[in-house]
Design an enzyme around this catalytic site. Sequence first.
Site, PDB file in Angstrom:
ATOM      1  N   GLY B 136     -11.676 103.150 -44.521  1.00 52.13           N
ATOM      2  CA  GLY B 136     -11.006 104.370 -44.037  1.00 52.13           C
ATOM      3  C   GLY B 136     -10.468 104.155 -42.634  1.00 52.13           C
ATOM      4  O   GLY B 136     -11.089 104.569 -41.650  1.00 52.13           O
ATOM      5  N   TYR B 137      -9.344 103.526 -42.525  1.00 52.22           N
ATOM      6  CA  TYR B 137      -8.760 103.236 -41.208  1.00 52.22           C
ATOM      7  C   TYR B 137      -7.496 104.077 -40.972  1.00 52.22           C
ATOM      8  O   TYR B 137      -7.478 105.005 -40.203  1.00 52.22           O
ATOM      9  CB  TYR B 137      -8.437 101.733 -41.091  1.00 52.22           C
ATOM     10  CG  TYR B 137      -9.549 100.899 -40.484  1.00 52.22           C
ATOM     11  CD1 TYR B 137     -10.889 101.150 -40.775  1.00 52.22           C
ATOM     12  CD2 TYR B 137      -9.262  99.826 -39.639  1.00 52.22           C
ATOM     13  CE1 TYR B 137     -11.902 100.374 -40.228  1.00 52.22           C
ATOM     14  CE2 TYR B 137     -10.273  99.039 -39.091  1.00 52.22           C
ATOM     15  CZ  TYR B 137     -11.588  99.317 -39.384  1.00 52.22           C
ATOM     16  OH  TYR B 137     -12.571  98.551 -38.833  1.00 52.22           O
ATOM     17  N   GLU B 252     -10.478  91.052 -41.575  1.00 46.47           N
ATOM     18  CA  GLU B 252      -9.498  91.447 -42.575  1.00 46.47           C
ATOM     19  C   GLU B 252      -8.290  90.515 -42.545  1.00 46.47           C
ATOM     20  O   GLU B 252      -7.849  90.029 -43.570  1.00 46.47           O
ATOM     21  CB  GLU B 252      -9.038  92.891 -42.340  1.00 46.47           C
ATOM     22  CG  GLU B 252      -7.985  93.323 -43.362  1.00 46.47           C
ATOM     23  CD  GLU B 252      -7.443  94.726 -43.131  1.00 46.47           C
ATOM     24  OE1 GLU B 252      -7.639  95.278 -42.039  1.00 46.47           O
ATOM     25  OE2 GLU B 252      -6.820  95.255 -44.056  1.00 46.47           O
TER      26      GLU B 252
END
Lengths: 378, 404
Positions: B136-137, B252
Amino acid sequence: MSFVLTEDQEMLRDTAINFTRDELPVKHLRGLRDSGKNGADPEARQKLAELGFFGVLIPEEYDGVGMGMVALGQVMEAQGRTLASTPILQTACIGASAILLGGSEAQKQEWLPKIASGEVTTALALDEGSHHNPAGVATEAERDGQGYTLNGAKKYVQDGHHADVFIVVGRTFGEAGDTHGLTLFLVPRDANGVSVQTLNTVDSHGAAHLTFEDVHVPESHVLGAADKGMDILEPVLDRGRIALAAEMLGSSRAAFEMTHDYLQTRKQFGQLIGSFQALQHRAAKMFTDLELTSSCVSAALSAVDDQRNDIAELASLAKAMAGETVHLVSNDTVQLHGGIGMTDEHESGFYMKRARVQEALLGSASFHRDRFAQINGY
Amino acid sequence: MPYDAPSDLDTFREEVRDWLEENCPPSMRTPQTEDEVVWGGRREKFKNPESKVWLERMAERGWTAPHWPKEYGGGGLNRDQVKVLNQELSRINARIPLHSFGLWMFGPALLEFGNEEQKKRFIPDIIHGRTRWCQGYSEPGAGSDLAGLQTKCEDKGDHYLINGQKVWTSYADQADWIFCLVRTDPTVKHEGISFILFDMESEGVETRPIKLISGSSPFCETFFSDVKVPKDQLVGEVNGGWKIAKRLLQFERSSISASGFGAARGSGALELEDYAKIHVGTDSDGKLLDGDLRGRIADHQMYAKAFGLTVRRSQEQAKAGQEVGHTASIIKYAAAKMNQDKYELMIEALGTEGLGWEGEGFDKGAKMITRAWLRSKGNSIEGGTSEINLNVVAKRVLGLREHQ
């Protein structure tokens, strides 16, 4: 394949970087240019010999230091940083490799110690047109009883204006365009019938057009097997291409660092120009290309030492990538310096002019893209 | 229990080889289709039953996370052993047993910043693929400017209360849990962000898939209205989440680009030059008939090769203890460019064969390439846009300053 230097290689790198920075900075090349010396400097040649740079590839039994290609790459990168005009590529890499890979034991004993000591420098006389084309050799080499007679001309021979011995590629068989029928000859500069036309070149390193008129070459000066010169020539060229790519990486790095410094000091509109995003992105893209090129050069250098079977592919990869990078970086160096970059007083022009020579020698990026595609079967 | 590795590398290699021979099911040594990929979690269906066996066996040894500490169920292997394991896996073309944002992104960050209780609670489930995580960015007003996020998190004494919206939440509709950036202080920017975890089945969580230009998408819009979260699910300090967020972004970027967006060669599928040969044709020497396209393909293949060598170089340098910080941004930028160039060339090489959408009349593989071409446009946007990555290189690596 190794991407990390050994301690010995690191020491050699530091020696080479310090030497070119202190003794052969761009200012030195400017001096050679302004005094009309055309890139040749006997004093520098002597110092290079004392540091052992001519013998990096030559085994100890022939008076060299036998450190290998990764080590030679460090010397090349260092001289690329300051655009130093030295006979290292033509002599320590190409000349030494030709004799190591193609020479008889007698030839090795005769020539390698002289190369290692700096007594003799060599130059490869191969191309006859304005583009690199190893198979395009037309220079005639006719059997004459005790050896061969050479007739023909070679264009833009790097170091040709001051080398002591030429490695001449002649045609003993077939016609221009054939990959077979080539033979390599060691021809001393002072042999009868050799004429040397010194060239004033854009990079101030100089070069020469050579003409061979009924030049007699004894059998003992044939390098490798007659008619099968390509068997030696290709691996020798690949070593030269890889070493040259290392030099180009050094030039790209130095030009980039100079530009990077300028971005952090030059002000316009009351701001450091390095704070403008348009310029930051250009710098970041150049840096990315430098990183990619560095990986290719390291891989290609170590492939030679590891005797891998993909040396040709990696040589073309390294030469093409280094060519694209030095082209981009040298152009952007001029552009990002603005007006001062266009002046002779500034060093950016030296990098751009040398870059074009580096790009053209031993095959342009187009030449190597074509070769890469061919090696990969399309 | 995780596996106790022998110290000698050769012995280790033999053991790995023997173990794989016995434990890697035959169908796990074949190329897999996209719908057979195992993501784990509560809803995992295991289309191929052998993929369940393969996951369980690998997880049992801790080899889904081979370098993570043994105390949390990881493999506890050193770098050399991990390399050997990977070599042996690729030698038999073994499938990746578990695809997981938990393994690639969240787990490494939790191991660094989580407390002991959190690590014990969440890490083993990640290793075994029992929990599927989503990230949830991004928010509608905070994409590249991630720190501008607004999702509100209020301290209600015995719990936190969350309200707001996230976007581009990959696989949110299939995830069990979310690791989420929330605003705990609206008066400051970077220093007012916290890092919190919660169950996607909590009351007040809603997800809606987003359809992309390629016709499908893993992405969702995600809405939170009065979501109650226990206080022990906040990682690190209150208002100290930005540090964790940034570190996780490095994981990431590395995981997205290490494979070059899956552009790695040699999986048995046709390569770019093969498509070009089939659809453009060759001359009697085997050279592509379109010389210009041939040159551009070679240019791309060289870039791809240079990219692969650069990933290897940075791994070797890291292993030798050299500083390789922020190469993640360089690699992410280059990977996006490379993958997009590849698909543009693919479409060009295919000609009109590459312009089908669905139904009959077009080759199935070609239609997949067309979708992949459209999907690749996201490569320079997701995980940090190319522009943001260039900013990172300019500022962090090259030290260029902010505009005053």
